[in-house]
Design a protein around this motif. Sequence first.
Motif, PDB file in Angstrom:
ATOM      1  N   GLU A 184      10.746  10.446  -7.942  1.00  0.00           N
ATOM      2  CA  GLU A 184      12.117  10.094  -7.568  1.00  0.00           C
ATOM      3  C   GLU A 184      12.034   8.930  -6.573  1.00  0.00           C
ATOM      4  OE1 GLU A 184      13.913  13.725  -5.907  1.00  0.00           O
ATOM      5  OE2 GLU A 184      13.635  12.841  -3.935  1.00  0.00           O
ATOM      6  N   THR A 185      10.997   8.899  -5.744  1.00  0.00           N
ATOM      7  CA  THR A 185      10.837   7.863  -4.730  1.00  0.00           C
ATOM      8  C   THR A 185      10.228   6.593  -5.324  1.00  0.00           C
ATOM      9  OG1 THR A 185      10.307   9.724  -3.324  1.00  0.00           O
ATOM     10  CG2 THR A 185      10.067   7.574  -2.346  1.00  0.00           C
ATOM     11  N   LEU A 186       9.188   6.782  -6.133  1.00  0.00           N
ATOM     12  CA  LEU A 186       8.490   5.634  -6.731  1.00  0.00           C
ATOM     13  C   LEU A 186       9.462   4.803  -7.577  1.00  0.00           C
ATOM     14  CD1 LEU A 186       5.531   4.982  -6.361  1.00  0.00           C
ATOM     15  CD2 LEU A 186       5.026   6.179  -8.478  1.00  0.00           C
ATOM     16  N   LYS A 187      10.371   5.495  -8.265  1.00  0.00           N
ATOM     17  CA  LYS A 187      11.341   4.808  -9.145  1.00  0.00           C
ATOM     18  C   LYS A 187      12.170   3.779  -8.378  1.00  0.00           C
ATOM     19  CE  LYS A 187      13.366   8.309 -11.171  1.00  0.00           C
ATOM     20  NZ  LYS A 187      14.058   9.330 -11.803  1.00  0.00           N
TER      21      LYS A 187
ATOM     22  N   LEU B 179       0.872  -1.172   0.000  1.00  0.00           N
ATOM     23  CA  LEU B 179       0.000   0.000   0.000  1.00  0.00           C
ATOM     24  C   LEU B 179       0.912   1.225   0.000  1.00  0.00           C
ATOM     25  CD1 LEU B 179      -3.037   0.715   0.168  1.00  0.00           C
ATOM     26  CD2 LEU B 179      -2.748   0.919   2.627  1.00  0.00           C
ATOM     27  N   ILE B 180       1.046   1.845  -1.176  1.00  0.00           N
ATOM     28  CA  ILE B 180       1.973   2.966  -1.331  1.00  0.00           C
ATOM     29  C   ILE B 180       1.157   4.251  -1.309  1.00  0.00           C
ATOM     30  CG2 ILE B 180       3.639   4.047  -2.901  1.00  0.00           C
ATOM     31  CD1 ILE B 180       3.956   1.205  -4.175  1.00  0.00           C
ATOM     32  N   GLU B 181       1.486   5.174  -0.404  1.00  0.00           N
ATOM     33  CA  GLU B 181       0.728   6.430  -0.395  1.00  0.00           C
ATOM     34  C   GLU B 181       1.628   7.596  -0.776  1.00  0.00           C
ATOM     35  OE1 GLU B 181      -1.529   7.570   3.085  1.00  0.00           O
ATOM     36  OE2 GLU B 181      -2.393   9.252   1.952  1.00  0.00           O
ATOM     37  N   MET B 182       1.232   8.316  -1.818  1.00  0.00           N
ATOM     38  CA  MET B 182       2.018   9.465  -2.263  1.00  0.00           C
ATOM     39  C   MET B 182       1.526  10.727  -1.541  1.00  0.00           C
ATOM     40  SD  MET B 182       2.844   8.671  -6.149  1.00  0.00           S
ATOM     41  CE  MET B 182       1.311   9.033  -6.895  1.00  0.00           C
TER      42      MET B 182
END
Length: 324
Positions: free
Chosen positions: A143-146, A81-84
Motif C-alpha cells: 500500500e505504501t510502495l504503490k 534507499l527504500i527500507e520495508m
Amino acid sequence: MHKKLAPKLDTQFKQEVYQGLTSYPKFLSSKYIYDKAGDALFQDIMNMPEYYLTNTEFSILETYKEQLAQYFFNNEKPFHLIEMGAGDGKKTKILLHHFTDKKLDFTFRPIDISQNALDSLQANLKDEIPELATEPMQGTYFETLKKLNFATDERKVILFLGSNIGNLLHDQAIEFLSKIQEYMQPNDLLFIGFDQKKHPQILLDAYNDTTGITARFNKNLLVRINRELEANFDMDSFMHWEVYDPESGTAKSYLVAQSPQQVHIEKLSLDVTFDAWETIHTEISQKYDDKTVHWLAEKSGLKVLETFSDAKNYYKNYLFTKSV
Ligand SMILES: C[S@@+](CC[C@H](N)C(=O)[O-])C[C@H]1O[C@@H](n2cnc3c(N)ncnc32)[C@H](O)[C@@H]1O
C-alpha cells in the motif's frame, strides 16, 4: 426477538482478527504484534544472545558496506534507499553512516506499519545523522510502495532486512517478490536478508528463549486485542510454542490454549471458544538455502547479482536485479 447486530469490521485489523479467530485452525497475523510494546519487545529480542540473526546481519553489513556503496551508487544521480519494515533501523544505520560519510546523494525512505517505530527512528536519525534526508512512510509494504513514484533515472534500492521475508511461505514470497519486481525498473536493486538453515536447536532457541521474551512478544497480539478491541483473553492460560521442520525449513510460532475457555471480543461482537490445547498460529519464520533463494528469484523474475554471508554461513544477504 433481540437480534444481534453484525460487527462493524471497519479496519483491516478488525477484519483480520475476526477472520483468523473464526477459522479452524485459528490464526492471527504477526504484523499486529508491532505496537509500542511489541516494538520494545522486538528490541529486547534483538539483544538476546540466542537471537543470532541481528548480529550476523550486522556483521555482513559492516564487512560489505563499501562494496554495497559501490553497487548502490548511481553515477552522480540521486538514488532512493527504500527500507520495508525498517523497525529501529539498528543495522541500516551502518549503511546510512557509511553512505553519508561518503557524501552519496540519496534519500532514506523507511516504510513500517508501526508509526511508533518510524517516529523513534526518525528522532534517532535526526540526532545521529542530521545531514541525512529521511522520508518515513507509515503503512503496509505494498500500500505504501504503490505511492512512491520517481523519475526513471533515479535508482531505487529496496532493502528488506532481518529475514522479514521469512514471515511468508514460499508461494506468498513469490507473490511478494513478483510485486516488487513489477515495481522495479531495470536499473533498480533489491537487497534482502535470508536466514539460512542450520542446526535445528539453534533455531528453536532463537524463537523460544528461556527468559520468556519471545513468549511475551507473541502474546502481545492478545494484549493488543484486549486493549484495542475490548477483549478478555487471559494471558496465563495461553502458552507460546515453537516448532521447526528441518526438511521444509519452516519455523512456526503458536499460542496454545491450556484449558477450554471462551473469550469475548466486544468490538467484534464475537465470542470465541477454545478447546483445551487448541492453537492460534501466529508467525512463520522460514529458513533458506542457496538453492531455494535462487528458485524463488527465478519464479519472481529476479536474478541474484551477489551473495554476502557471515563467517559461519548462518545468514545471507542477496542482491537482486530484474532478470529481464
Ligand atoms: C522483525 S522486525 C525487523 C525490523 C528490521 N527490518 C530489522 O531487521 O531489525 C519487523 C518490522 O517490520 C514491520 N512490519 C511487519 N509487517 C509489516 C507489513 N506487512 N508492512 C509494513 N511493515 C511491517 C514491523 O512493524 C517491524 O518494525
